[in-house]
Scaffold this motif. Structure first.
Motif, PDB file in Angstrom:
ATOM      1  N   ALA A  63       0.830  -1.214   0.000  1.00  0.00           N
ATOM      2  CA  ALA A  63       0.000   0.000   0.000  1.00  0.00           C
ATOM      3  C   ALA A  63       0.863   1.262   0.000  1.00  0.00           C
ATOM      4  N   SER A  64       2.065   1.182   0.565  1.00  0.00           N
ATOM      5  CA  SER A  64       2.946   2.349   0.617  1.00  0.00           C
ATOM      6  C   SER A  64       3.409   2.767  -0.784  1.00  0.00           C
ATOM      7  N   LEU A  65       3.243   1.897  -1.764  1.00  0.00           N
ATOM      8  CA  LEU A  65       3.661   2.207  -3.133  1.00  0.00           C
ATOM      9  C   LEU A  65       2.498   2.659  -4.009  1.00  0.00           C
ATOM     10  N   LYS A  66       1.344   2.896  -3.395  1.00  0.00           N
ATOM     11  CA  LYS A  66       0.159   3.294  -4.158  1.00  0.00           C
ATOM     12  C   LYS A  66       0.481   4.495  -5.048  1.00  0.00           C
ATOM     13  N   GLY A  67       0.096   4.385  -6.305  1.00  0.00           N
ATOM     14  CA  GLY A  67       0.340   5.464  -7.258  1.00  0.00           C
ATOM     15  C   GLY A  67       1.633   5.313  -8.036  1.00  0.00           C
ATOM     16  N   THR A  68       2.490   4.399  -7.611  1.00  0.00           N
ATOM     17  CA  THR A  68       3.745   4.155  -8.332  1.00  0.00           C
ATOM     18  C   THR A  68       3.428   3.388  -9.608  1.00  0.00           C
ATOM     19  N   GLY A  69       3.927   3.859 -10.725  1.00  0.00           N
ATOM     20  CA  GLY A  69       3.688   3.189 -12.000  1.00  0.00           C
ATOM     21  C   GLY A  69       4.326   1.806 -12.025  1.00  0.00           C
ATOM     22  N   GLN A  70       3.723   0.909 -12.811  1.00  0.00           N
ATOM     23  CA  GLN A  70       4.232  -0.460 -12.858  1.00  0.00           C
ATOM     24  C   GLN A  70       5.644  -0.517 -13.429  1.00  0.00           C
ATOM     25  N   ASP A  71       5.941   0.280 -14.446  1.00  0.00           N
ATOM     26  CA  ASP A  71       7.296   0.280 -15.001  1.00  0.00           C
ATOM     27  C   ASP A  71       8.311   0.846 -14.008  1.00  0.00           C
ATOM     28  N   VAL A  72       7.894   1.845 -13.237  1.00  0.00           N
ATOM     29  CA  VAL A  72       8.774   2.418 -12.213  1.00  0.00           C
ATOM     30  C   VAL A  72       9.059   1.362 -11.145  1.00  0.00           C
ATOM     31  N   ALA A  73       8.028   0.628 -10.741  1.00  0.00           N
ATOM     32  CA  ALA A  73       8.203  -0.424  -9.738  1.00  0.00           C
ATOM     33  C   ALA A  73       9.127  -1.525 -10.273  1.00  0.00           C
ATOM     34  N   LYS A  74       8.979  -1.873 -11.539  1.00  0.00           N
ATOM     35  CA  LYS A  74       9.856  -2.886 -12.148  1.00  0.00           C
ATOM     36  C   LYS A  74      11.302  -2.410 -12.112  1.00  0.00           C
ATOM     37  N   GLN A  75      11.522  -1.145 -12.439  1.00  0.00           N
ATOM     38  CA  GLN A  75      12.871  -0.586 -12.439  1.00  0.00           C
ATOM     39  C   GLN A  75      13.453  -0.578 -11.025  1.00  0.00           C
ATOM     40  N   GLN A  76      12.659  -0.173 -10.047  1.00  0.00           N
ATOM     41  CA  GLN A  76      13.134  -0.133  -8.666  1.00  0.00           C
ATOM     42  C   GLN A  76      13.435  -1.537  -8.153  1.00  0.00           C
ATOM     43  N   TYR A  77      12.613  -2.503  -8.520  1.00  0.00           N
ATOM     44  CA  TYR A  77      12.842  -3.909  -8.134  1.00  0.00           C
ATOM     45  C   TYR A  77      14.170  -4.377  -8.724  1.00  0.00           C
ATOM     46  N   THR A  78      14.367  -4.098 -10.000  1.00  0.00           N
ATOM     47  CA  THR A  78      15.600  -4.498 -10.690  1.00  0.00           C
ATOM     48  C   THR A  78      16.821  -3.867 -10.026  1.00  0.00           C
ATOM     49  N   GLU A  79      16.720  -2.585  -9.705  1.00  0.00           N
ATOM     50  CA  GLU A  79      17.835  -1.882  -9.060  1.00  0.00           C
ATOM     51  C   GLU A  79      18.127  -2.456  -7.677  1.00  0.00           C
ATOM     52  N   LEU A  80      17.089  -2.789  -6.930  1.00  0.00           N
ATOM     53  CA  LEU A  80      17.284  -3.365  -5.598  1.00  0.00           C
ATOM     54  C   LEU A  80      17.963  -4.730  -5.699  1.00  0.00           C
ATOM     55  N   VAL A  81      17.525  -5.555  -6.634  1.00  0.00           N
ATOM     56  CA  VAL A  81      18.141  -6.876  -6.814  1.00  0.00           C
ATOM     57  C   VAL A  81      19.606  -6.712  -7.219  1.00  0.00           C
ATOM     58  N   GLU A  82      19.890  -5.776  -8.111  1.00  0.00           N
ATOM     59  CA  GLU A  82      21.283  -5.525  -8.512  1.00  0.00           C
ATOM     60  C   GLU A  82      22.134  -5.099  -7.312  1.00  0.00           C
ATOM     61  N   SER A  83      21.584  -4.247  -6.450  1.00  0.00           N
ATOM     62  CA  SER A  83      22.350  -3.801  -5.287  1.00  0.00           C
ATOM     63  C   SER A  83      22.571  -4.969  -4.321  1.00  0.00           C
ATOM     64  N   LEU A  84      21.611  -5.879  -4.235  1.00  0.00           N
ATOM     65  CA  LEU A  84      21.787  -7.065  -3.384  1.00  0.00           C
ATOM     66  C   LEU A  84      22.859  -7.987  -3.966  1.00  0.00           C
ATOM     67  N   LYS A  85      22.866  -8.130  -5.272  1.00  0.00           N
ATOM     68  CA  LYS A  85      23.875  -8.954  -5.934  1.00  0.00           C
ATOM     69  C   LYS A  85      25.273  -8.380  -5.723  1.00  0.00           C
ATOM     70  N   ASN A  86      25.372  -7.056  -5.751  1.00  0.00           N
ATOM     71  CA  ASN A  86      26.661  -6.387  -5.622  1.00  0.00           C
ATOM     72  C   ASN A  86      27.064  -6.147  -4.175  1.00  0.00           C
ATOM     73  N   GLY A  87      26.170  -6.445  -3.264  1.00  0.00           N
ATOM     74  CA  GLY A  87      26.474  -6.242  -1.848  1.00  0.00           C
ATOM     75  C   GLY A  87      26.407  -4.796  -1.423  1.00  0.00           C
ATOM     76  N   THR A  88      25.702  -3.954  -2.186  1.00  0.00           N
ATOM     77  CA  THR A  88      25.642  -2.531  -1.855  1.00  0.00           C
ATOM     78  C   THR A  88      24.288  -2.107  -1.292  1.00  0.00           C
ATOM     79  N   ALA A  89      23.379  -3.064  -1.090  1.00  0.00           N
ATOM     80  CA  ALA A  89      22.056  -2.716  -0.543  1.00  0.00           C
ATOM     81  C   ALA A  89      22.192  -2.324   0.906  1.00  0.00           C
ATOM     82  N   SER A  90      21.337  -1.370   1.304  1.00  0.00           N
ATOM     83  CA  SER A  90      21.405  -0.932   2.705  1.00  0.00           C
ATOM     84  C   SER A  90      20.433  -1.713   3.551  1.00  0.00           C
TER      85      SER A  90
END
Length: 89
Positions: free
Chosen positions: A62-89
């Motif tokens: 619910a906290s993401l209400k109004g976020t576009g689906q493509d924006v959410a896909k991009q943010q998901y991808t970026e988060l996974v990349e940061s987890l892969k690289n060990g740079t996620a907070s």
């Protein structure tokens, strides 16, 4: 298939191959971004008091209400990349 869609699909594969399981807050963020990306804004009734995990998941989505689906896909991808690289907070 757009580039965003292809990256999102690859991120779904990559997240399952992470060497370490992410923390609960990161897992909630991944869940919420995935749901927003695939289904759009939150729908359905909020789980009751007895379903603590369901309530947290619902609130995260619910906290993401109004976020576009493509924006959410991009943010998901970026988060996974940061987890892969060990740079996620």
């Amino acid at each position: 298939m757009s580039n965003v869609d292809a990256q999102f699909e690859q991120a779904q594969v990559d997240v399952k191959a992470l060497s370490e399981k992410p923390g609960n807050m990161t897992l909630l963020r991944l869940y919420a971004l995935f749901k927003q990306a695939t289904e759009g804004d939150v729908h359905g009734d909020k789980p009751g008091f007895a379903d603590i995990v369901g309530k947290y998941k619902y609130d995260a989505w619910a906290s993401l209400k109004g976020t576009g689906q493509d924006v959410a896909k991009q943010q998901y991808t970026e988060l996974v990349e940061s987890l892969k690289n060990g740079t996620a907070s």
